[in-house]
Design a protein around this motif. Structure first.
Motif, PDB file in Angstrom:
ATOM      1  N   GLY A 153     -11.475   9.875   1.640  1.00 57.82           N
ATOM      2  CA  GLY A 153     -10.594   8.718   1.461  1.00 57.82           C
ATOM      3  C   GLY A 153      -9.995   8.669   0.063  1.00 57.82           C
ATOM      4  N   ILE A 154     -10.812   8.968  -0.941  1.00 61.34           N
ATOM      5  CA  ILE A 154     -10.321   8.996  -2.321  1.00 61.34           C
ATOM      6  C   ILE A 154      -9.340  10.150  -2.516  1.00 61.34           C
ATOM      7  CG2 ILE A 154     -10.996   9.350  -4.728  1.00 61.34           C
ATOM      8  CD1 ILE A 154     -13.617   7.927  -4.106  1.00 61.34           C
ATOM      9  N   ALA A 155      -9.675  11.322  -1.946  1.00 57.50           N
ATOM     10  CA  ALA A 155      -8.788  12.482  -2.060  1.00 57.50           C
ATOM     11  C   ALA A 155      -7.432  12.187  -1.417  1.00 57.50           C
ATOM     12  CB  ALA A 155      -9.429  13.700  -1.399  1.00 57.50           C
ATOM     13  N   LEU A 156      -7.458  11.556  -0.251  1.00 59.79           N
ATOM     14  CA  LEU A 156      -6.204  11.220   0.434  1.00 59.79           C
ATOM     15  C   LEU A 156      -5.391  10.206  -0.361  1.00 59.79           C
ATOM     16  CD1 LEU A 156      -4.312  11.268   2.872  1.00 59.79           C
ATOM     17  CD2 LEU A 156      -5.773   9.525   3.929  1.00 59.79           C
ATOM     18  N   ALA A 157      -6.047   9.204  -0.932  1.00 58.01           N
ATOM     19  CA  ALA A 157      -5.341   8.209  -1.732  1.00 58.01           C
ATOM     20  C   ALA A 157      -4.658   8.868  -2.934  1.00 58.01           C
ATOM     21  CB  ALA A 157      -6.313   7.124  -2.201  1.00 58.01           C
ATOM     22  N   SER A 158      -5.331   9.860  -3.517  1.00 58.35           N
ATOM     23  CA  SER A 158      -4.734  10.591  -4.637  1.00 58.35           C
ATOM     24  C   SER A 158      -3.482  11.334  -4.183  1.00 58.35           C
ATOM     25  CB  SER A 158      -5.757  11.572  -5.215  1.00 58.35           C
ATOM     26  OG  SER A 158      -5.199  12.329  -6.264  1.00 58.35           O
ATOM     27  N   ARG A 159      -3.548  11.974  -3.019  1.00 51.86           N
ATOM     28  CA  ARG A 159      -2.376  12.693  -2.499  1.00 51.86           C
ATOM     29  C   ARG A 159      -1.243  11.738  -2.139  1.00 51.86           C
ATOM     30  NH1 ARG A 159      -6.404  15.206   0.576  1.00 51.86           N
ATOM     31  NH2 ARG A 159      -5.515  14.484   2.543  1.00 51.86           N
ATOM     32  N   TYR A 171      -5.553   5.553  -8.845  1.00 55.10           N
ATOM     33  CA  TYR A 171      -6.470   5.051  -7.814  1.00 55.10           C
ATOM     34  C   TYR A 171      -7.543   4.157  -8.432  1.00 55.10           C
ATOM     35  CZ  TYR A 171      -9.929   4.939  -4.084  1.00 55.10           C
ATOM     36  OH  TYR A 171     -10.810   4.512  -3.127  1.00 55.10           O
ATOM     37  N   LEU A 172      -7.807   4.338  -9.720  1.00 59.52           N
ATOM     38  CA  LEU A 172      -8.814   3.498 -10.394  1.00 59.52           C
ATOM     39  C   LEU A 172      -8.439   2.023 -10.347  1.00 59.52           C
ATOM     40  CD1 LEU A 172      -9.545   5.743 -13.511  1.00 59.52           C
ATOM     41  CD2 LEU A 172     -10.953   5.474 -11.454  1.00 59.52           C
ATOM     42  N   VAL A 176     -10.124  -2.907  -9.294  1.00 62.57           N
ATOM     43  CA  VAL A 176      -9.813  -4.253  -9.776  1.00 62.57           C
ATOM     44  C   VAL A 176      -9.777  -5.182  -8.569  1.00 62.57           C
ATOM     45  CG1 VAL A 176      -8.143  -5.706 -10.985  1.00 62.57           C
ATOM     46  CG2 VAL A 176      -8.456  -3.310 -11.673  1.00 62.57           C
ATOM     47  N   PRO A 177     -10.610  -6.226  -8.537  1.00 62.33           N
ATOM     48  CA  PRO A 177     -10.656  -7.115  -7.370  1.00 62.33           C
ATOM     49  C   PRO A 177      -9.273  -7.680  -7.017  1.00 62.33           C
ATOM     50  CG  PRO A 177     -12.468  -7.586  -8.872  1.00 62.33           C
ATOM     51  CD  PRO A 177     -11.571  -6.616  -9.579  1.00 62.33           C
ATOM     52  N   TYR A 178      -8.985  -7.732  -5.733  1.00 60.77           N
ATOM     53  CA  TYR A 178      -7.746  -8.275  -5.176  1.00 60.77           C
ATOM     54  C   TYR A 178      -6.525  -7.399  -5.519  1.00 60.77           C
ATOM     55  CZ  TYR A 178     -10.859 -12.297  -4.884  1.00 60.77           C
ATOM     56  OH  TYR A 178     -11.925 -13.113  -4.635  1.00 60.77           O
ATOM     57  N   VAL A 179      -6.332  -7.134  -6.793  1.00 58.22           N
ATOM     58  CA  VAL A 179      -5.158  -6.370  -7.210  1.00 58.22           C
ATOM     59  C   VAL A 179      -5.192  -4.953  -6.645  1.00 58.22           C
ATOM     60  CG1 VAL A 179      -3.898  -5.426  -9.186  1.00 58.22           C
ATOM     61  CG2 VAL A 179      -4.900  -7.710  -9.320  1.00 58.22           C
ATOM     62  N   GLY A 180      -6.386  -4.327  -6.665  1.00 54.94           N
ATOM     63  CA  GLY A 180      -6.507  -2.947  -6.222  1.00 54.94           C
ATOM     64  C   GLY A 180      -6.119  -2.748  -4.775  1.00 54.94           C
ATOM     65  N   GLY A 181      -6.596  -3.614  -3.893  1.00 52.78           N
ATOM     66  CA  GLY A 181      -6.259  -3.500  -2.479  1.00 52.78           C
ATOM     67  C   GLY A 181      -4.786  -3.685  -2.222  1.00 52.78           C
ATOM     68  N   LEU A 182      -4.187  -4.642  -2.900  1.00 49.90           N
ATOM     69  CA  LEU A 182      -2.751  -4.885  -2.746  1.00 49.90           C
ATOM     70  C   LEU A 182      -1.941  -3.708  -3.261  1.00 49.90           C
ATOM     71  CD1 LEU A 182      -0.451  -6.810  -2.011  1.00 49.90           C
ATOM     72  CD2 LEU A 182      -0.639  -7.791  -4.317  1.00 49.90           C
ATOM     73  N   PHE A 183      -2.410  -3.106  -4.348  1.00 47.57           N
ATOM     74  CA  PHE A 183      -1.711  -1.963  -4.934  1.00 47.57           C
ATOM     75  C   PHE A 183      -1.636  -0.806  -3.942  1.00 47.57           C
ATOM     76  CE2 PHE A 183      -2.245   2.129  -7.246  1.00 47.57           C
ATOM     77  CZ  PHE A 183      -0.992   2.183  -7.838  1.00 47.57           C
ATOM     78  N   MET A 184      -2.773  -0.457  -3.315  1.00 48.77           N
ATOM     79  CA  MET A 184      -2.779   0.657  -2.366  1.00 48.77           C
ATOM     80  C   MET A 184      -2.029   0.319  -1.086  1.00 48.77           C
ATOM     81  SD  MET A 184      -3.925   3.300  -3.758  1.00 48.77           S
ATOM     82  CE  MET A 184      -3.708   4.277  -2.275  1.00 48.77           C
ATOM     83  N   LEU A 185      -1.986  -0.953  -0.739  1.00 52.35           N
ATOM     84  CA  LEU A 185      -1.192  -1.361   0.425  1.00 52.35           C
ATOM     85  C   LEU A 185       0.286  -1.084   0.173  1.00 52.35           C
ATOM     86  CD1 LEU A 185      -0.875  -2.765   3.173  1.00 52.35           C
ATOM     87  CD2 LEU A 185      -0.771  -4.944   1.946  1.00 52.35           C
ATOM     88  N   VAL A 186       0.736  -1.404  -1.024  1.00 53.44           N
ATOM     89  CA  VAL A 186       2.134  -1.156  -1.379  1.00 53.44           C
ATOM     90  C   VAL A 186       2.411   0.344  -1.440  1.00 53.44           C
ATOM     91  CG1 VAL A 186       3.875  -1.418  -3.192  1.00 53.44           C
ATOM     92  CG2 VAL A 186       2.381  -3.345  -2.610  1.00 53.44           C
ATOM     93  N   VAL A 187       1.504   1.091  -2.087  1.00 46.92           N
ATOM     94  CA  VAL A 187       1.674   2.543  -2.190  1.00 46.92           C
ATOM     95  C   VAL A 187       1.717   3.178  -0.801  1.00 46.92           C
ATOM     96  CG1 VAL A 187       0.569   4.692  -2.935  1.00 46.92           C
ATOM     97  CG2 VAL A 187       0.677   2.744  -4.488  1.00 46.92           C
ATOM     98  N   GLY A 188       0.894   2.670   0.098  1.00 46.17           N
ATOM     99  CA  GLY A 188       0.850   3.217   1.442  1.00 46.17           C
ATOM    100  C   GLY A 188       2.115   2.974   2.236  1.00 46.17           C
ATOM    101  N   CYS A 189       2.941   2.034   1.807  1.00 49.59           N
ATOM    102  CA  CYS A 189       4.178   1.699   2.520  1.00 49.59           C
ATOM    103  C   CYS A 189       5.423   2.317   1.888  1.00 49.59           C
ATOM    104  CB  CYS A 189       4.346   0.182   2.584  1.00 49.59           C
ATOM    105  SG  CYS A 189       3.069  -0.664   3.547  1.00 49.59           S
ATOM    106  N   ILE A 190       5.299   2.855   0.683  1.00 47.42           N
ATOM    107  CA  ILE A 190       6.459   3.432  -0.002  1.00 47.42           C
ATOM    108  C   ILE A 190       6.823   4.775   0.636  1.00 47.42           C
ATOM    109  CG2 ILE A 190       7.346   4.329  -2.190  1.00 47.42           C
ATOM    110  CD1 ILE A 190       5.486   2.410  -3.634  1.00 47.42           C
ATOM    111  N   PRO A 191       8.108   5.008   0.933  1.00 50.55           N
ATOM    112  CA  PRO A 191       8.512   6.302   1.503  1.00 50.55           C
ATOM    113  C   PRO A 191       8.238   7.446   0.537  1.00 50.55           C
ATOM    114  CG  PRO A 191      10.250   4.653   1.756  1.00 50.55           C
ATOM    115  CD  PRO A 191       9.233   4.069   0.822  1.00 50.55           C
ATOM    116  N   SER A 192       8.076   8.636   1.103  1.00 51.85           N
ATOM    117  CA  SER A 192       7.901   9.830   0.278  1.00 51.85           C
ATOM    118  C   SER A 192       9.125  10.051  -0.596  1.00 51.85           C
ATOM    119  CB  SER A 192       7.726  11.067   1.173  1.00 51.85           C
ATOM    120  OG  SER A 192       6.616  10.926   2.015  1.00 51.85           O
ATOM    121  N   GLN A 193       8.911  10.612  -1.781  1.00 53.75           N
ATOM    122  CA  GLN A 193      10.049  11.063  -2.566  1.00 53.75           C
ATOM    123  C   GLN A 193      10.701  12.214  -1.793  1.00 53.75           C
ATOM    124  OE1 GLN A 193       8.594  12.063  -6.535  1.00 53.75           O
ATOM    125  NE2 GLN A 193       9.097  10.018  -7.256  1.00 53.75           N
TER     126      GLN A 193
END
Length: 212
Positions: A153-159, A171-172, A176-193
């Motif tokens: 899961g960590i390796a995939l988040a890095s990719r 990924y670090l 951070v409580p609350y902020v961290g989950g929201l951050f990865m949610l946004v990253v997960g929705c951003i289109p590939s470059q």
């Protein structure tokens, strides 16, 4: 003249180049020399003929300051289950390269589904009102499975971070409580470059997900 590929349609074999003269030129796959895919963002040298580009030659990657791996052929798309299996078998420790949105969400979906399946014996034990020792014992498989999924899961988040042009060390922020989950949610929705970056080639574009 030199320029940069703006877009390329795999199905039609047609694309568009932005020349250094600020003009745009159409081209076809047959105009590109060599076996290298004409990926968006690739710098090329070409012969302008009216509004078309001919005799297109990909330039050395050193001109863009990117590693050679950034211009490797894009991988073929996989199904959701295939992406999940690959994450836990072939890329368990692999935080290098890029992961498209479909791969990221496929892992999350099946990680959640398999976790629920692993918890079923515990739910049955509690529902049957059996002794507490047996109920606790049935929790062991889902706990072990959850621990097993942490590293891929960590390796995939890095990719996934790499795919949008960000450092995997971000990924670090997830710690951070609350902020961290929201951050990865946004990253997960951003289109590939849509172009090669320092972490690898752009993911293969599909008809249903133009920027996955």
């Amino acid at each position: 003249m030199r320029g940069e590929i703006l877009s390329y349609d795999i199905v039609s074999g047609e694309g568009l180049i932005s020349g250094d003269d600020l003009m745009r030129y159409r081209f076809s796959r047959a105009d590109v020399g060599g076996a290298q895919q004409p990926l968006p963002g690739l710098r090329v040298d070409f012969m302008p003929i009216d509004d078309r580009a001919a005799q297109i030659i990909p330039l050395p990657v050193q001109e863009r300051g990117l590693p050679a791996s950034s211009f490797a052929p894009a991988e073929a798309p996989l199904g959701m289950w295939a992406y999940f299996v690959r994450c836990i078998r072939q890329k368990y420790f692999d935080g290098e390269g890029r992961a498209r949105r479909l791969e990221y969400w496929s892992f999350i979906l099946f990680a959640w589904l398999t976790m629920m399946a692993a918890c079923l014996p515990f739910f049955f034990a509690v529902g049957l009102d059996t002794d507490s020792d047996l109920a606790v014992l049935t929790l062991l498989p889902p706990v072990l499975w959850m621990v097993f999924l942490i590293i891929p899961g960590i390796a995939l988040a890095s990719r996934r971070l790499h795919d949008v042009g960000l450092s995997g060390w971000l990924y670090l922020i997830t710690f951070v409580p609350y902020v961290g989950g929201l951050f990865m949610l946004v990253v997960g929705c951003i289109p590939s470059q849509p172009h090669p970056n320092a972490y690898g080639p752009a993911p293969l574009l599909t008809q249903t997900e133009t920027r996955s």
